[in-house]
Design a protein around this motif. Sequence first.
Motif, PDB file in Angstrom:
ATOM      1  N   VAL A  69      -5.507  -0.240   4.392  1.00 15.59           N
ATOM      2  CA  VAL A  69      -5.067   1.413   4.178  1.00 15.59           C
ATOM      3  C   VAL A  69      -5.649   1.709   3.110  1.00 15.59           C
ATOM      4  CG1 VAL A  69      -2.996   2.640   3.583  1.00 15.59           C
ATOM      5  CG2 VAL A  69      -2.582   0.666   5.043  1.00 15.59           C
ATOM      6  N   ALA A  70      -6.042   3.219   3.325  1.00 15.74           N
ATOM      7  CA  ALA A  70      -6.920   3.849   2.055  1.00 15.74           C
ATOM      8  C   ALA A  70      -8.218   3.435   2.210  1.00 15.74           C
ATOM      9  CB  ALA A  70      -6.283   3.910   0.770  1.00 15.74           C
ATOM     10  N   ASP A  71      -9.021   2.679   3.024  1.00 16.53           N
ATOM     11  CA  ASP A  71     -10.252   2.188   2.965  1.00 16.53           C
ATOM     12  C   ASP A  71     -11.344   3.512   3.003  1.00 16.53           C
ATOM     13  OD1 ASP A  71      -9.742  -0.391   3.033  1.00 16.53           O
ATOM     14  OD2 ASP A  71     -10.563  -0.963   4.956  1.00 16.53           O
ATOM     15  N   GLY A  72     -12.233   3.526   2.126  1.00 13.56           N
ATOM     16  CA  GLY A  72     -13.113   4.399   2.058  1.00 13.56           C
ATOM     17  C   GLY A  72     -12.739   5.438   1.124  1.00 13.56           C
ATOM     18  N   PHE A  73     -11.357   5.518   0.655  1.00 10.71           N
ATOM     19  CA  PHE A  73     -10.986   6.574  -0.442  1.00 10.71           C
ATOM     20  C   PHE A  73     -10.931   5.971  -1.808  1.00 10.71           C
ATOM     21  CE2 PHE A  73      -9.210   7.820   3.792  1.00 10.71           C
ATOM     22  CZ  PHE A  73      -9.262   9.601   3.363  1.00 10.71           C
ATOM     23  N   ILE A  74     -10.582   4.714  -2.103  1.00  4.80           N
ATOM     24  CA  ILE A  74     -10.402   4.191  -3.455  1.00  4.80           C
ATOM     25  C   ILE A  74     -10.912   2.741  -3.219  1.00  4.80           C
ATOM     26  CG2 ILE A  74      -8.420   5.537  -4.229  1.00  4.80           C
ATOM     27  CD1 ILE A  74      -6.639   3.596  -3.063  1.00  4.80           C
ATOM     28  N   GLN A  75     -11.373   2.305  -4.512  1.00  2.00           N
ATOM     29  CA  GLN A  75     -11.959   0.936  -4.536  1.00  2.00           C
ATOM     30  C   GLN A  75     -11.009   0.124  -4.355  1.00  2.00           C
ATOM     31  OE1 GLN A  75     -14.300   0.344  -8.156  1.00  2.00           O
ATOM     32  NE2 GLN A  75     -14.578  -1.720  -7.562  1.00  2.00           N
ATOM     33  N   LYS A  76     -11.046  -1.134  -3.614  1.00  5.87           N
ATOM     34  CA  LYS A  76     -10.162  -2.354  -3.538  1.00  5.87           C
ATOM     35  C   LYS A  76     -10.613  -3.247  -4.109  1.00  5.87           C
ATOM     36  CE  LYS A  76      -7.699  -0.101  -0.333  1.00  5.87           C
ATOM     37  NZ  LYS A  76      -7.945  -0.790   1.091  1.00  5.87           N
ATOM     38  N   VAL A  77      -9.601  -4.146  -4.603  1.00  7.35           N
ATOM     39  CA  VAL A  77     -10.036  -5.433  -5.347  1.00  7.35           C
ATOM     40  C   VAL A  77      -9.123  -6.615  -4.685  1.00  7.35           C
ATOM     41  CG1 VAL A  77     -10.707  -4.582  -7.569  1.00  7.35           C
ATOM     42  CG2 VAL A  77      -8.275  -5.232  -7.100  1.00  7.35           C
ATOM     43  N   ASN A  78      -9.665  -7.856  -4.652  1.00 12.00           N
ATOM     44  CA  ASN A  78      -9.036  -9.104  -3.903  1.00 12.00           C
ATOM     45  C   ASN A  78      -8.014  -9.709  -4.956  1.00 12.00           C
ATOM     46  OD1 ASN A  78     -10.420  -8.557  -1.320  1.00 12.00           O
ATOM     47  ND2 ASN A  78     -12.062  -9.683  -2.265  1.00 12.00           N
ATOM     48  N   LYS A  79      -8.371  -9.551  -6.122  1.00 16.01           N
ATOM     49  CA  LYS A  79      -7.577 -10.261  -7.299  1.00 16.01           C
ATOM     50  C   LYS A  79      -7.304  -9.291  -8.450  1.00 16.01           C
ATOM     51  CE  LYS A  79      -6.820 -14.739  -9.400  1.00 16.01           C
ATOM     52  NZ  LYS A  79      -7.564 -16.180  -9.634  1.00 16.01           N
ATOM     53  N   TRP A  80      -6.022  -8.798  -8.457  1.00 22.52           N
ATOM     54  CA  TRP A  80      -5.688  -8.013  -9.576  1.00 22.52           C
ATOM     55  C   TRP A  80      -5.789  -8.601 -10.991  1.00 22.52           C
ATOM     56  CZ3 TRP A  80      -1.788  -8.942 -13.007  1.00 22.52           C
ATOM     57  CH2 TRP A  80      -0.660  -9.700 -12.495  1.00 22.52           C
ATOM     58  N   TYR A 127      -5.171  -2.923  -5.739  1.00 20.35           N
ATOM     59  CA  TYR A 127      -5.028  -4.350  -5.188  1.00 20.35           C
ATOM     60  C   TYR A 127      -3.847  -4.036  -3.786  1.00 20.35           C
ATOM     61  CZ  TYR A 127      -2.827  -8.788  -4.352  1.00 20.35           C
ATOM     62  OH  TYR A 127      -2.418  -9.887  -4.004  1.00 20.35           O
ATOM     63  N   ILE A 128      -4.033  -4.620  -2.870  1.00 25.21           N
ATOM     64  CA  ILE A 128      -2.807  -4.720  -1.727  1.00 25.21           C
ATOM     65  C   ILE A 128      -2.765  -6.220  -1.484  1.00 25.21           C
ATOM     66  CG2 ILE A 128      -2.166  -4.074   0.487  1.00 25.21           C
ATOM     67  CD1 ILE A 128      -4.190  -1.693   0.022  1.00 25.21           C
ATOM     68  N   ARG A 129      -1.435  -6.641  -1.446  1.00 25.45           N
ATOM     69  CA  ARG A 129      -1.155  -7.976  -1.380  1.00 25.45           C
ATOM     70  C   ARG A 129      -1.018  -8.311   0.094  1.00 25.45           C
ATOM     71  NH1 ARG A 129       4.521 -11.014  -3.130  1.00 25.45           N
ATOM     72  NH2 ARG A 129       5.184  -9.621  -1.437  1.00 25.45           N
ATOM     73  N   ASN A 130      -0.297  -7.391   0.929  1.00 27.82           N
ATOM     74  CA  ASN A 130       0.108  -7.664   2.498  1.00 27.82           C
ATOM     75  C   ASN A 130      -1.362  -7.735   3.027  1.00 27.82           C
ATOM     76  OD1 ASN A 130       1.175  -7.774   4.826  1.00 27.82           O
ATOM     77  ND2 ASN A 130       3.031  -6.641   4.412  1.00 27.82           N
ATOM     78  N   ALA A 185       0.851  -1.160   0.066  1.00 32.93           N
ATOM     79  CA  ALA A 185       0.191  -0.124  -0.153  1.00 32.93           C
ATOM     80  C   ALA A 185       0.834   1.192  -0.102  1.00 32.93           C
ATOM     81  CB  ALA A 185      -1.060  -0.009   1.179  1.00 32.93           C
ATOM     82  N   LEU A 186       2.072   1.227  -0.801  1.00 37.32           N
ATOM     83  CA  LEU A 186       2.767   2.435  -0.743  1.00 37.32           C
ATOM     84  C   LEU A 186       2.358   3.516  -1.766  1.00 37.32           C
ATOM     85  CD1 LEU A 186       6.379   0.467  -1.169  1.00 37.32           C
ATOM     86  CD2 LEU A 186       5.235   1.224   0.722  1.00 37.32           C
ATOM     87  N   ILE A 187       1.222   3.414  -2.528  1.00 32.78           N
ATOM     88  CA  ILE A 187       1.006   4.503  -3.405  1.00 32.78           C
ATOM     89  C   ILE A 187      -0.449   4.942  -3.395  1.00 32.78           C
ATOM     90  CG2 ILE A 187       0.352   3.154  -5.232  1.00 32.78           C
ATOM     91  CD1 ILE A 187       2.184   4.798  -7.227  1.00 32.78           C
ATOM     92  N   CYS A 188      -1.134   4.788  -2.240  1.00 30.09           N
ATOM     93  CA  CYS A 188      -2.560   5.099  -1.989  1.00 30.09           C
ATOM     94  C   CYS A 188      -2.818   6.553  -2.450  1.00 30.09           C
ATOM     95  CB  CYS A 188      -3.056   4.882  -0.762  1.00 30.09           C
ATOM     96  SG  CYS A 188      -2.806   3.049  -0.297  1.00 30.09           S
ATOM     97  N   ASP A 189      -1.888   7.533  -2.064  1.00 28.66           N
ATOM     98  CA  ASP A 189      -2.158   8.769  -2.133  1.00 28.66           C
ATOM     99  C   ASP A 189      -2.035   9.297  -3.585  1.00 28.66           C
ATOM    100  OD1 ASP A 189       0.536   8.144  -2.520  1.00 28.66           O
ATOM    101  OD2 ASP A 189       1.425   9.812  -1.485  1.00 28.66           O
ATOM    102  N   ILE A 190      -1.115   8.502  -4.442  1.00 30.66           N
ATOM    103  CA  ILE A 190      -1.269   8.962  -5.897  1.00 30.66           C
ATOM    104  C   ILE A 190      -2.675   8.315  -6.682  1.00 30.66           C
ATOM    105  CG2 ILE A 190      -0.164   8.324  -8.013  1.00 30.66           C
ATOM    106  CD1 ILE A 190       2.347   8.771  -6.762  1.00 30.66           C
ATOM    107  N   ALA A 191      -2.944   7.271  -6.073  1.00 26.26           N
ATOM    108  CA  ALA A 191      -4.062   6.609  -6.604  1.00 26.26           C
ATOM    109  C   ALA A 191      -5.538   7.574  -6.297  1.00 26.26           C
ATOM    110  CB  ALA A 191      -4.367   5.073  -5.913  1.00 26.26           C
TER     111      ALA A 191
END
Length: 240
Positions: free
Chosen positions: A48-59, A39-42, A20-26
């Motif tokens: 991290v960034a929940d509520g700001f951007i849409q997350k996916v479980n499998k890129w 997508y975040i693997r770890n 989750a190193l690049i959430c701010d740019i996203a």
Amino acid sequence: MNNNTKTTDPKKFLFISWDALICDIAWRILKEGHEVKFYIRNPIDKDVADGFIQKVNKWEDHVDWADIIICDDVLGQGSIAKDLRDKGKLVIGGSPYTDRLEDDRAFGQEELKKFGINIISYQDFRSFDDAIDFVKKNPGRYVIKPSGEAENLKGLLFVGEEEDGKDVLQVLNDYNKAWASKIPEFQLQKRVLGVEIAVGAFFDGKEFIYPINVNFEHKKLYPGNLGPSTGEMGTTMFWS
């Protein structure tokens, strides 16, 4: 681009991130009017960034959807980026070569040396016992630098202060007991006093893109250059 500017040509961005190193740019790209999936693997970073951007479980399920794919790290992401480029996707990210430059400290140092850049004296080890024996025979101030995935555990980087190397020996003994399985390879680098400067720029596959960024990292946890090393507590930077 200011916060109120919206793009007239929206694209679909897929971010592939290990930590989750690049959430701010996203988030910035989303605010500009583009579509974003992240997508975040770890597992410990997935919120991290929940509520700001849409997350996916499998890129992998969203590759065809994306116009542009961004890989923000090393540790195998360069190979992912290359595979996607070979399939015709537009990718911002590294390559197997750039992964190795970052993940394999010895390889990175020798590449610098090959192109005429002075490097600091170092020794690579796969055994803490061998490293302990080396310091006993060659006392001095050293920096312990884990290689590979353990590089991300910044608290494990240790900068020796004592001229006889006793503090380094103590840490090597402690790591041998507690971290041997997590640090299969590491480097002892001769400590050099001075100001550390980093120089970076984006590369489009053919040439570097200006301006060039020059930065000075502050890694210690506390003021006065005290405490354990972190990823970065703060950075001063300039642009060419």
